[in-house]
Motif scaffolding. Structure first.
Motif, PDB file in Angstrom:
ATOM      1  N   GLY A  63      33.260  44.220  43.765  1.00  0.00           N
ATOM      2  CA  GLY A  63      34.163  43.081  43.709  1.00  0.00           C
ATOM      3  C   GLY A  63      35.429  43.496  42.986  1.00  0.00           C
ATOM      4  O   GLY A  63      35.408  44.389  42.132  1.00  0.00           O
ATOM      5  N   ASN A  64      36.555  42.898  43.338  1.00  0.00           N
ATOM      6  CA  ASN A  64      37.832  43.260  42.720  1.00  0.00           C
ATOM      7  C   ASN A  64      38.648  41.990  42.490  1.00  0.00           C
ATOM      8  O   ASN A  64      39.340  41.540  43.392  1.00  0.00           O
ATOM      9  CB  ASN A  64      38.588  44.229  43.638  1.00  0.00           C
ATOM     10  CG  ASN A  64      39.738  44.925  42.938  1.00  0.00           C
ATOM     11  OD1 ASN A  64      39.727  45.071  41.722  1.00  0.00           O
ATOM     12  ND2 ASN A  64      40.740  45.339  43.704  1.00  0.00           N
ATOM     13  N   PRO A  65      38.532  41.354  41.289  1.00  0.00           N
ATOM     14  CA  PRO A  65      37.876  41.889  40.090  1.00  0.00           C
ATOM     15  C   PRO A  65      36.359  41.757  40.147  1.00  0.00           C
ATOM     16  O   PRO A  65      35.816  40.957  40.901  1.00  0.00           O
ATOM     17  CB  PRO A  65      38.462  41.031  38.964  1.00  0.00           C
ATOM     18  CG  PRO A  65      38.821  39.736  39.624  1.00  0.00           C
ATOM     19  CD  PRO A  65      39.278  40.100  41.019  1.00  0.00           C
TER      20      PRO A  65
ATOM     21  N   THR B  51      39.460  45.472  37.328  1.00  0.00           N
ATOM     22  CA  THR B  51      39.949  45.758  38.676  1.00  0.00           C
ATOM     23  C   THR B  51      39.892  47.257  38.942  1.00  0.00           C
ATOM     24  O   THR B  51      39.797  48.068  38.017  1.00  0.00           O
ATOM     25  CB  THR B  51      41.401  45.284  38.869  1.00  0.00           C
ATOM     26  OG1 THR B  51      42.272  46.088  38.059  1.00  0.00           O
ATOM     27  CG2 THR B  51      41.553  43.814  38.515  1.00  0.00           C
ATOM     28  N   ASN B  52      39.989  47.600  40.204  1.00  0.00           N
ATOM     29  CA  ASN B  52      39.967  48.997  40.608  1.00  0.00           C
ATOM     30  C   ASN B  52      41.086  49.790  39.941  1.00  0.00           C
ATOM     31  O   ASN B  52      40.867  50.875  39.387  1.00  0.00           O
ATOM     32  CB  ASN B  52      40.090  49.093  42.128  1.00  0.00           C
ATOM     33  CG  ASN B  52      39.951  50.511  42.626  1.00  0.00           C
ATOM     34  OD1 ASN B  52      38.869  51.063  42.684  1.00  0.00           O
ATOM     35  ND2 ASN B  52      41.070  51.126  42.976  1.00  0.00           N
ATOM     36  N   ASN B  53      42.321  49.251  39.976  1.00  0.00           N
ATOM     37  CA  ASN B  53      43.455  49.987  39.412  1.00  0.00           C
ATOM     38  C   ASN B  53      43.360  50.149  37.897  1.00  0.00           C
ATOM     39  O   ASN B  53      43.746  51.191  37.356  1.00  0.00           O
ATOM     40  CB  ASN B  53      44.768  49.295  39.784  1.00  0.00           C
ATOM     41  CG  ASN B  53      45.176  49.556  41.220  1.00  0.00           C
ATOM     42  OD1 ASN B  53      44.989  50.653  41.733  1.00  0.00           O
ATOM     43  ND2 ASN B  53      45.744  48.551  41.866  1.00  0.00           N
ATOM     44  N   LEU B  54      42.843  49.124  37.211  1.00  0.00           N
ATOM     45  CA  LEU B  54      42.665  49.255  35.765  1.00  0.00           C
ATOM     46  C   LEU B  54      41.638  50.343  35.451  1.00  0.00           C
ATOM     47  O   LEU B  54      41.811  51.133  34.521  1.00  0.00           O
ATOM     48  CB  LEU B  54      42.233  47.925  35.155  1.00  0.00           C
ATOM     49  CG  LEU B  54      43.304  46.830  35.108  1.00  0.00           C
ATOM     50  CD1 LEU B  54      42.707  45.535  34.567  1.00  0.00           C
ATOM     51  CD2 LEU B  54      44.504  47.263  34.267  1.00  0.00           C
ATOM     52  N   GLY B  55      40.565  50.396  36.244  1.00  0.00           N
ATOM     53  CA  GLY B  55      39.573  51.444  36.049  1.00  0.00           C
ATOM     54  C   GLY B  55      40.160  52.825  36.297  1.00  0.00           C
ATOM     55  O   GLY B  55      39.863  53.778  35.568  1.00  0.00           O
TER      56      GLY B  55
ATOM     57  N   THR C 270      49.361  44.154  35.537  1.00  0.00           N
ATOM     58  CA  THR C 270      48.246  43.569  36.273  1.00  0.00           C
ATOM     59  C   THR C 270      48.240  42.060  36.120  1.00  0.00           C
ATOM     60  O   THR C 270      48.753  41.520  35.129  1.00  0.00           O
ATOM     61  CB  THR C 270      46.899  44.137  35.765  1.00  0.00           C
ATOM     62  OG1 THR C 270      45.815  43.518  36.465  1.00  0.00           O
ATOM     63  CG2 THR C 270      46.730  43.899  34.271  1.00  0.00           C
ATOM     64  N   THR C 271      47.669  41.398  37.105  1.00  0.00           N
ATOM     65  CA  THR C 271      47.541  39.932  37.042  1.00  0.00           C
ATOM     66  C   THR C 271      46.200  39.511  36.454  1.00  0.00           C
ATOM     67  O   THR C 271      45.933  38.315  36.335  1.00  0.00           O
ATOM     68  CB  THR C 271      47.682  39.318  38.451  1.00  0.00           C
ATOM     69  OG1 THR C 271      46.677  39.873  39.314  1.00  0.00           O
ATOM     70  CG2 THR C 271      49.068  39.604  39.023  1.00  0.00           C
ATOM     71  N   LEU C 272      45.370  40.485  36.077  1.00  0.00           N
ATOM     72  CA  LEU C 272      44.065  40.128  35.496  1.00  0.00           C
ATOM     73  C   LEU C 272      44.272  39.397  34.176  1.00  0.00           C
ATOM     74  O   LEU C 272      44.874  39.945  33.253  1.00  0.00           O
ATOM     75  CB  LEU C 272      43.221  41.385  35.262  1.00  0.00           C
ATOM     76  CG  LEU C 272      41.776  41.114  34.829  1.00  0.00           C
ATOM     77  CD1 LEU C 272      40.950  40.600  36.010  1.00  0.00           C
ATOM     78  CD2 LEU C 272      41.138  42.376  34.252  1.00  0.00           C
TER      79      LEU C 272
END
Length: 214
Positions: free
Chosen positions: A94-96, A122-126, A165-167
């Protein structure tokens, strides 16, 4: 539904054409000098397999890989694989969603570090965390090895020393935000000379650290 991919293994434990990443990975993991690549159709994969890896895979025959690089849109790339390197990648559900990441020896696939699962991210944060983790690890080792990632966004954030990021920051994302804050602080207070390069998936196949969740 994810589009069907076909994987050519020119050099691996058992060369051939495979219709799943899991099968391809089984032939290339722990195989020094493995040469493999994904294709959108079975016909293209079979034609590439018959033609051989020269001209299809991203490296010239024989000898050590060259270190030629180019820059495009502010992103440093490499035309040939530098095997004396660490490759990083992320696995998400899942993303996030839950996030884990690892760094592996590009030549052998040996896992050097592995973190997670982190409860939500999220994928990009990881990807960003994985790159910074690799740089901090190499600094401690006194190593100038290259780091490979397949995330353009994470490379941009690395140059900016800050994620975009929007997270949201809330209770569910507290764990990953604490890690991001530490990573950004490390970048602000440390220097490194290691190259961080974009892994050329279309030329070279999936990055060595790939989790196989296609």
């Amino acid at each position: 539904m994810a589009k069907q991919k076909y994987y050519v293994v020119w050099e691996g434990k058992q060369p051939g054409v495979y219709n799943t990443w899991t099968a391809c990975k089984a032939q290339t993991d722990q195989y020094t000098g493995a040469k493999y690549k994904s294709y959108e159709s079975k016909e293209a994969a079979e034609a590439a397999y018959r033609a051989g890896w020269k001209g299809n895979w991203g490296s010239s025959a024989g000898g050590a890989p060259k270190s030629k690089t180019s820059r495009s849109a502010g992103m440093e790339t490499s035309e040939e694989i530098d095997y004396d390197s660490i490759s990083v990648d992320v696995g998400t559900r899942g993303n996030p969603g839950p996030v884990e990441y690892k760094g592996v020896d590009t030549r052998t696939g040996e896992v050097i570090f592995s973190v997670g699962p982190i409860s939500k991210g999220t994928n990009n944060l990881g990807e960003f965390l994985a790159i910074v983790h690799a740089l901090a690890y190499l600094q401690k080792e006194g190593s100038n090895k290259t780091v490979y990632t397949d995330s353009v966004n994470a490379m941009k954030w690395l140059k900016q020393k800050k994620v975009a990021t929007t997270l949201p920051r809330d209770h569910s994302t507290e764990e990953i935000w604490l890690m991001i804050d530490r990573a950004e602080q490390w970048l602000r207070t440390n220097t490194y000379t290691n190259k961080v390069l974009k892994w050329q998936t279309k030329q070279w196949g999936e990055i060595k650290a790939d989790y196989g969740r296609k």
